[in-house]
Design a protein around this motif. Structure first.
Motif, PDB file in Angstrom:
ATOM      1  N   GLY A 180       0.830  -1.200   0.000  1.00 30.01           N
ATOM      2  CA  GLY A 180       0.000   0.000   0.000  1.00 30.01           C
ATOM      3  C   GLY A 180       0.863   1.248   0.000  1.00 30.01           C
ATOM      4  O   GLY A 180       1.832   1.361  -0.736  1.00 30.01           O
ATOM      5  N   SER A 181       0.520   2.208   0.827  1.00 28.23           N
ATOM      6  CA  SER A 181       1.274   3.466   0.891  1.00 28.23           C
ATOM      7  C   SER A 181       2.399   3.417   1.922  1.00 28.23           C
ATOM      8  O   SER A 181       3.042   4.430   2.179  1.00 28.23           O
ATOM      9  CB  SER A 181       0.325   4.616   1.223  1.00 28.23           C
ATOM     10  OG  SER A 181      -0.229   4.415   2.504  1.00 28.23           O
ATOM     11  N   LEU A 182       2.638   2.246   2.525  1.00 30.94           N
ATOM     12  CA  LEU A 182       3.702   2.117   3.533  1.00 30.94           C
ATOM     13  C   LEU A 182       5.055   2.009   2.842  1.00 30.94           C
ATOM     14  O   LEU A 182       5.229   1.248   1.887  1.00 30.94           O
ATOM     15  CB  LEU A 182       3.470   0.872   4.397  1.00 30.94           C
ATOM     16  CG  LEU A 182       2.205   0.861   5.248  1.00 30.94           C
ATOM     17  CD1 LEU A 182       2.048  -0.497   5.916  1.00 30.94           C
ATOM     18  CD2 LEU A 182       2.270   1.951   6.296  1.00 30.94           C
ATOM     19  N   SER A 183       6.003   2.766   3.347  1.00 33.20           N
ATOM     20  CA  SER A 183       7.353   2.688   2.783  1.00 33.20           C
ATOM     21  C   SER A 183       8.123   1.497   3.343  1.00 33.20           C
ATOM     22  O   SER A 183       9.021   0.975   2.692  1.00 33.20           O
ATOM     23  CB  SER A 183       8.121   3.977   3.054  1.00 33.20           C
ATOM     24  OG  SER A 183       8.213   4.190   4.445  1.00 33.20           O
TER      25      SER A 183
ATOM     26  N   SER B 130      -6.023  -3.120  -3.441  1.00 34.53           N
ATOM     27  CA  SER B 130      -4.742  -2.566  -3.003  1.00 34.53           C
ATOM     28  C   SER B 130      -3.759  -3.707  -2.774  1.00 34.53           C
ATOM     29  O   SER B 130      -4.130  -4.864  -2.652  1.00 34.53           O
ATOM     30  CB  SER B 130      -4.914  -1.747  -1.723  1.00 34.53           C
ATOM     31  OG  SER B 130      -5.295  -2.587  -0.663  1.00 34.53           O
TER      32      SER B 130
ATOM     33  N   VAL C  68      -1.986  -4.409  -0.170  1.00 38.40           N
ATOM     34  CA  VAL C  68      -1.662  -4.499   1.262  1.00 38.40           C
ATOM     35  C   VAL C  68      -1.621  -5.970   1.657  1.00 38.40           C
ATOM     36  O   VAL C  68      -2.506  -6.748   1.316  1.00 38.40           O
ATOM     37  CB  VAL C  68      -2.702  -3.735   2.112  1.00 38.40           C
ATOM     38  CG1 VAL C  68      -2.449  -3.944   3.584  1.00 38.40           C
ATOM     39  CG2 VAL C  68      -2.702  -2.271   1.770  1.00 38.40           C
TER      40      VAL C  68
END
Length: 156
Positions: free
Chosen positions: A31-34, A103, A105
């Motif tokens: 997802g948007s996690l680095s 997504s 994730v």
């Protein structure tokens, strides 16, 4: 008072449950996690917190060498194992929902939840053994019934 194997197993199970509740339970990545985020049982939600609380309560209760302590150890152990399994199912549901939404994730169940469930199972088994040991220790010894009074000798 002699320490018996049931009490030792119950105390060990309570300790393992508590330790498992602070180990990693889930890793979320994508997802948007680095970078992947890891959550322990105490931070994963109410399920993990309650497993920790029930493990501590079971540990305290099984450490009391009485039948009521063993019964309460069983109750707290059952609640801890149910909440651990429920949290495991909840993590799988979160992963399925995230995957179904398109997504990328990923939610991975970590080893801490398994350690907590195994510890709760040991707590239940140890408490059950401790209950049977306490019941045997509390049973009064068998005493022979008193003899009937002797009749007086016959008079002449």
């Amino acid at each position: 008072m002699k320490i018996r194997p049931g009490w030792i197993l119950g105390i060990l199970g309570g300790l393992v449950t508590v330790v498992g509740a602070v180990l990693p339970w889930a890793t979320v990545s994508g997802g948007s996690l680095s970078a992947p985020m890891t959550f322990s049982g105490a931070t994963v939600g109410f399920g993990g917190i309650l497993v920790l609380v029930f493990g501590v309560l079971g540990l305290i209760c099984v450490a009391i060498p009485r039948k009521v302590g063993a019964i309460l150890g069983i109750v707290w152990g059952v609640l801890a194992i149910l909440l651990g399994l429920l949290t495991m199912v909840g993590l799988a549901a979160i992963a399925a929902t995230a995957a179904g939404s398109g997504s990328s994730v990923t939610v991975t169940t970590e080893y801490g939840v398994y350690v907590s469930v195994i510890g709760a199972l040991l707590l239940i088994i140890g408490s059950a053994i401790a209950y049977t040991e306490a019941r045997k220790a509390a049973a009064p010894p068998m005493v022979a019934p008193p003899m009937a009074p002797m009749a007086p000798p016959p008079s002449p």
